[in-house]
Design an enzyme around this catalytic site. Sequence first.
Site, short mmCIF file in Angstrom:
data_model
loop_
_atom_site.label_atom_id
_atom_site.label_comp_id
_atom_site.label_asym_id
_atom_site.label_seq_id
_atom_site.Cartn_x
_atom_site.Cartn_y
_atom_site.Cartn_z
N CYS A 72 39.49 84.79 36.31
CA CYS A 72 39.77 85.57 37.52
C CYS A 72 41.21 86.08 37.52
CB CYS A 72 39.53 84.71 38.76
SG CYS A 72 39.87 85.59 40.31
N CYS A 78 45.67 82.19 44.23
CA CYS A 78 44.48 81.88 45.02
C CYS A 78 44.20 80.38 44.97
CB CYS A 78 43.27 82.65 44.50
SG CYS A 78 41.75 82.32 45.42
N CYS A 81 39.65 78.66 43.02
CA CYS A 81 39.06 78.12 41.78
C CYS A 81 40.16 77.54 40.91
CB CYS A 81 38.29 79.22 41.04
SG CYS A 81 36.94 79.94 42.00
N CYS A 174 36.07 88.83 43.30
CA CYS A 174 35.92 87.40 43.54
C CYS A 174 34.64 86.93 42.86
CB CYS A 174 35.87 87.10 45.03
SG CYS A 174 35.71 85.32 45.38
N TYR A 326 25.55 62.37 61.51
CA TYR A 326 26.30 63.58 61.15
C TYR A 326 25.32 64.61 60.57
CZ TYR A 326 29.90 59.93 61.33
OH TYR A 326 30.69 58.86 61.70
N GLU A 347 24.58 64.56 65.91
CA GLU A 347 25.68 65.44 65.49
C GLU A 347 26.52 65.79 66.71
OE1 GLU A 347 28.36 67.80 64.05
OE2 GLU A 347 26.92 66.96 62.62
N ASP A 396 26.20 61.31 56.45
CA ASP A 396 26.89 62.38 55.71
C ASP A 396 28.09 62.84 56.54
OD1 ASP A 396 27.62 64.45 54.07
OD2 ASP A 396 25.86 65.68 54.43
N CYS A 423 31.76 63.84 50.95
CA CYS A 423 32.56 64.90 50.33
C CYS A 423 33.98 64.43 50.07
CB CYS A 423 32.56 66.15 51.20
SG CYS A 423 33.24 65.89 52.86
#
Length: 466
Positions: A72, A78, A81, A174, A326, A347, A396, A423
Site C-alpha cells: 500500500c 496510515c 495495515c 485502500c 455481550y 447487551e 464476547d 478481542c
Amino acid sequence: MQSNKFIKDLPVTGFANEGKSIAHAEGKVVFVKGAVPGDVVNVRVLRNKRDYIEAEVMEIVQPSKDRQQPFCPHFGPCGGCQWQHMKYTAQLAYKDSAASETLERLGKLSIKQKLPIVGSDQDRYYRNKLEFTFSHKEWLTPDEFRSNTSEVRSPALGYHLPGAFDRVFDVKTCYLQPHLSDRIRLAIKIFTLDHGYDYFDLRKQTGLLRNVIIRMTTTGEVMVVVIFTHNEDKKIRALLEFLRLEFPEITSLLYVLNSKKNDSIYDLEILNYFGRNVIRERIGNLDFNISAKSFFQTNTRQAEKLYDCIKQFAALKGNEIVYDLYTGTGSIALFLADSCKKVIGIEQLEQAIVDARINASLNSISNVAFYSSDISKILNSTFVKEHGTPEVVITDPPRAGMHKDVVGELLKMEPQKIVYVSCNVATQARDLHLLSEKYSVEKTRAFDLFPQTHHVENVAELLKSF
C-alpha cells in the site's frame, strides 16, 4: 544515550504486546517501529526512558526472511495495515504464539489443547465497513511537504492519522475493501471539488462535508452514508443524485445531518435518499439486516468460521439453556439457536438489541430473547431464577474484558461450560485466571479477523472442574 541518537546494527528478536518489534541495547528493551523480527537495523532513538527505549528504523542493514515489500502506498502514516511489511504466514505464526503465551504468562493457565490459528482466506479486501473523513486541508508526509513548492494544501478525503483528530491524509487507494469502495470515494472527491463543496475544518468545526461510510456485504449489496454538517438541500441532493446515477451497485443511499462536535451518528436520524434503509448479509443459513447504525463483525467470512468454532466448543445437544453475554446484534445467539432449547442474549447498547430482535424475526427464530441492560447489573440470582440456570454461557466482551461482578456471578451460577471469545487476550487471561477457581481451560483457538495488523481474536472453552 539521548533522543535523536542512533543505534547501529541492532538485531530485532521478536514482538511485544500491541505488535511492537523488540530488540535489546545497553541492558534495555528497545521497542522498534517499522521492524520485523529477524531484521538487523539502524535506528534513531525517539525516547530514552530508564527501563526502555523507543526507536524507529532508519535503515535495514539485513532484512528478515519474513520481510516483504509493503503493497500500500500509504504504509507508514496510515494506522490501518501496520504489518503488511511482513509475510502473512509469519503474521499468523506470531499471532498464534502471542495468544497462547499471553494466556499462560498473564493468566498462569494450563491449556489442555491448543488448536492452530485460523487464518483469513483473504488477507486484503476483507472489511465490510469503512469510514472516511473530509478535511479542508490534507496532511502531508515530510517528503510531500518539502516537495510542495506552491504551499497550497488540497482538501482530503481519507483517514485520520493515528492519535490525531485534526490531521487527515488523502487516501488514493485502500486495500481493505473491494475496488468499488475506491471508485465511490474518489468519485465523491472529484464531484465535490469540481462543484465547490466546502470540506470540514476539524478545528473550526465548519464546512458542509464531514464523513462518508461505505458498507458492503458478501451478498453484493452496498450502502453509502454521507454525513453533512447542516442542511444545504440543493448541494446535498446534487451529490446524492450523482452517486445514484453513477453507481447502480449502491442499494442503500443514506445521509445524516451532524452539527455536533463528535462524529458519532448513533443518536442522529438516518435520512433515506434512495433504496432500502438496510443491506442484507448472510452467515451460514442466517440472514442479517444491517442498518447504518448496526454493529456487525467487520470480516464477514472470518466471522462465520469464528461462529462455527464457538458452536463446536459449546457442543450443544439440543436441550440446553444458553446465555450469550455481550450479545451485540445477536449474531452468535442466532447462530446457536437451532442447537439448543433457548438462548438469552444480554447487551448494554439498546440499538444493538433492536437489531438483534429484527434479525431474529427475519429468520423466524422464536427460541431467543434479548435484553438491553448493563450486564454487571442485570446478571444476578433474580435474573437467573426468572430465565433458568444456563448449562452453557457464551461471553464476547469488549477489549476491557468482563466486569468483575460478571465474573463473580458466573462463579456463583456455575454453568457446566463457558465459551469465552476475546478481542484482547490480555484481559481474557485476567478473567480466565479469576474463573480458574472453578474452571479449567480445555481448548483454545486463535482467529485472524484483521490481516496485516497485530490484532487477534481468541476463543477458549472452559469446563467446570468440580
